[in-house]
Design a protein around this motif. Structure first.
Motif, PDB file in Angstrom:
ATOM      1  N   ASP A 123       0.831  -1.207   0.000  1.00  8.18           N
ATOM      2  CA  ASP A 123       0.000   0.000   0.000  1.00  8.18           C
ATOM      3  C   ASP A 123       0.865   1.256   0.000  1.00  8.18           C
ATOM      4  N   LEU A 124       1.951   1.242   0.787  1.00  4.19           N
ATOM      5  CA  LEU A 124       2.855   2.388   0.799  1.00  4.19           C
ATOM      6  C   LEU A 124       3.465   2.615  -0.586  1.00  4.19           C
ATOM      7  N   ILE A 125       3.831   1.536  -1.257  1.00  7.10           N
ATOM      8  CA  ILE A 125       4.408   1.657  -2.602  1.00  7.10           C
ATOM      9  C   ILE A 125       3.416   2.324  -3.553  1.00  7.10           C
ATOM     10  N   ARG A 126       2.151   1.899  -3.484  1.00  8.93           N
ATOM     11  CA  ARG A 126       1.138   2.495  -4.364  1.00  8.93           C
ATOM     12  C   ARG A 126       0.879   3.955  -4.014  1.00  8.93           C
ATOM     13  N   ILE A 127       0.837   4.260  -2.729  1.00 12.95           N
ATOM     14  CA  ILE A 127       0.603   5.646  -2.301  1.00 12.95           C
ATOM     15  C   ILE A 127       1.740   6.551  -2.766  1.00 12.95           C
ATOM     16  N   PHE A 128       2.982   6.134  -2.480  1.00 11.59           N
ATOM     17  CA  PHE A 128       4.138   6.963  -2.863  1.00 11.59           C
ATOM     18  C   PHE A 128       4.280   7.042  -4.385  1.00 11.59           C
ATOM     19  N   GLY A 129       4.014   5.931  -5.060  1.00  9.84           N
ATOM     20  CA  GLY A 129       4.205   5.888  -6.506  1.00  9.84           C
ATOM     21  C   GLY A 129       3.162   6.661  -7.273  1.00  9.84           C
ATOM     22  N   ALA A 157      -5.279   2.093  -0.332  1.00  6.57           N
ATOM     23  CA  ALA A 157      -5.612   1.477   0.939  1.00  6.57           C
ATOM     24  C   ALA A 157      -6.692   2.253   1.690  1.00  6.57           C
ATOM     25  N   SER A 158      -7.355   1.589   2.620  1.00  5.97           N
ATOM     26  CA  SER A 158      -8.411   2.202   3.407  1.00  5.97           C
ATOM     27  C   SER A 158      -7.833   3.000   4.581  1.00  5.97           C
ATOM     28  N   LEU A 159      -8.212   4.263   4.676  1.00  7.91           N
ATOM     29  CA  LEU A 159      -7.783   5.086   5.804  1.00  7.91           C
ATOM     30  C   LEU A 159      -8.358   4.562   7.113  1.00  7.91           C
ATOM     31  N   ALA A 160      -9.607   4.085   7.065  1.00  2.00           N
ATOM     32  CA  ALA A 160     -10.251   3.609   8.285  1.00  2.00           C
ATOM     33  C   ALA A 160      -9.475   2.464   8.931  1.00  2.00           C
ATOM     34  N   ARG A 180      11.839   1.014  -2.640  1.00  2.00           N
ATOM     35  CA  ARG A 180      12.970   1.043  -1.705  1.00  2.00           C
ATOM     36  C   ARG A 180      12.616   1.795  -0.431  1.00  2.00           C
ATOM     37  N   ILE A 181      11.923   2.907  -0.595  1.00  2.00           N
ATOM     38  CA  ILE A 181      11.560   3.719   0.564  1.00  2.00           C
ATOM     39  C   ILE A 181      10.559   2.976   1.447  1.00  2.00           C
ATOM     40  N   ALA A 182       9.558   2.351   0.831  1.00  2.00           N
ATOM     41  CA  ALA A 182       8.544   1.626   1.607  1.00  2.00           C
ATOM     42  C   ALA A 182       9.154   0.469   2.392  1.00  2.00           C
TER      43      ALA A 182
END
Length: 342
Positions: free
Chosen positions: A154-160, A334-337, A170-172
């Protein structure tokens, strides 16, 4: 959003530049307000557009989800002679605050305020160390919740997607490794981790953490979803002949506004590979000759204006259509909740 999304406000000899309304003459020209008309400023901020609309003789309803902006606008309300109503609300709900007879104009400035960046405790900037927060409304899921709880994928998709960060993977993975022993709590802490993974090169114009901070801010505040819903809300709230004016600072936002006006233009879609879609009545007619950008003179005086784009439309008397998020081709993130759950 400002060009310096992750960092501080541009510096001058006198210190930080306070928020300056971008493309103000162009915005007022596109709004074409007459005295007595009712306008809604969906992003009050420091009150730049609202003040100009009051000066034009309009009655103004101004919204902001940030309680600090609402508190800061009380003097303007008092000085308006009853012509300004200031409400704490997300602009996606602007139709809830419109009068029964409809609005003559809606303006949206889709950017983070310089005031928010200036306040270290808000966590928008890594150049001013503070809690890893980034919530414009000061409630709900914070950036720290996302960084410490989101799955790596999810972090990869958010950052990307939201940050267009090429080193998202790499960052995630580095974030996942570090948070297993110690959670992230401050802006500087996260920025230092990102810089250790992706060191700044001499040719880089921005800090390596800028795109990640941009992505987190957009995600935490659901800025793209809010913008899309605000466009549909304006469609419902505007009178025939009413103007919708939107100023964006990022390609993702401008793409949403462009797709919206294109979808509501009534022009038939299709290609040589696909059949032509049945033409629908135009809900908005274009105002001006398309996208408007800042002049070199304005960009020199106000660096925030450099990436700004203005698009505007005039509401027709055609009935509105259903709010279809599918026209924007936004990915499922991803879901914030779930991230806010203990």
């Amino acid at each position: 959003m400002a060009a310096n999304l992750g960092g501080g406000v541009p510096e001058t000899e006198g210190g930080p530049v306070r928020h300056i309304p971008v493309l103000l003459p162009e915005v007022m020209s596109a709004l074409d307000l007459a005295p007595g008309q009712i306008a809604l400023d969906g992003t009050f901020g420091a009150g730049g557009y609202t003040s100009a609309m009051l000066d034009a003789g309009a009655q103004v309803i101004a919204l902001d989800r940030d309680p600090t902006a609402i508190a800061g606008g009380r003097e303007l309300v008092a000085a308006s002679g009853g012509r300004l109503t200031l409400i704490q609300s997300q602009f996606s709900r602007l139709a809830d605050h419109a009068p029964a007879g409809g609005l003559d104009a809606v303006v949206l400035d889709i950017g983070v305020s310089s005031m928010q960046i200036d306040e270290a405790e808000r966590g928008f900037s890594f150049q001013r160390n503070g809690p890893l927060d980034m919530r414009m409304s000061a409630e709900g899921v914070s950036a720290a919740d996302v960084v410490n709880r989101a799955k790596v994928g999810d972090l990869i998709r958010i950052f990307g997607f939201l940050g267009e960060e090429k080193q998202a993977g790499r960052i995630a993975r580095a974030i996942e490794k570090r948070r297993s022993s110690e959670p992230f709590t401050t802006t500087r802490d996260l920025a230092n981790l990102i810089e250790s993974v992706n060191p700044r090169k001499a040719k880089d114009k921005i800090h390596p953490a800028t795109r990640v901070f941009q992505a987190l801010r957009i995600f935490v505040n659901d800025e793209l979803g809010e913008l899309a819903q605000a466009l549909f809300a304006a469609e419902r709230a505007l009178k025939p002949g009413g103007r919708l004016v939107v100023v964006t600072f990022h390609s993702l936002e401008d793409r949403i506004v462009k797709k919206y006006f294109s979808d509501r233009s009534g022009k038939a879609a299709g290609s040589r590979h696909m059949p032509v879609v049945v033409e629908k009545p135009a809900i908005f007619e274009p105002v001006g000759k398309g996208v408007v950008s800042a002049t070199e003179e304005e960009a020199e005086l106000n660096p925030r204006a450099r990436s700004a784009k203005l698009r505007a439309g005039r509401r027709t008397d055609a009935p509105g259509r259903a709010a279809d998020m599918g026209i924007f081709d936004l990915p499922d993130l991803a879901s914030l909740a779930k991230m806010g759950a203990a």
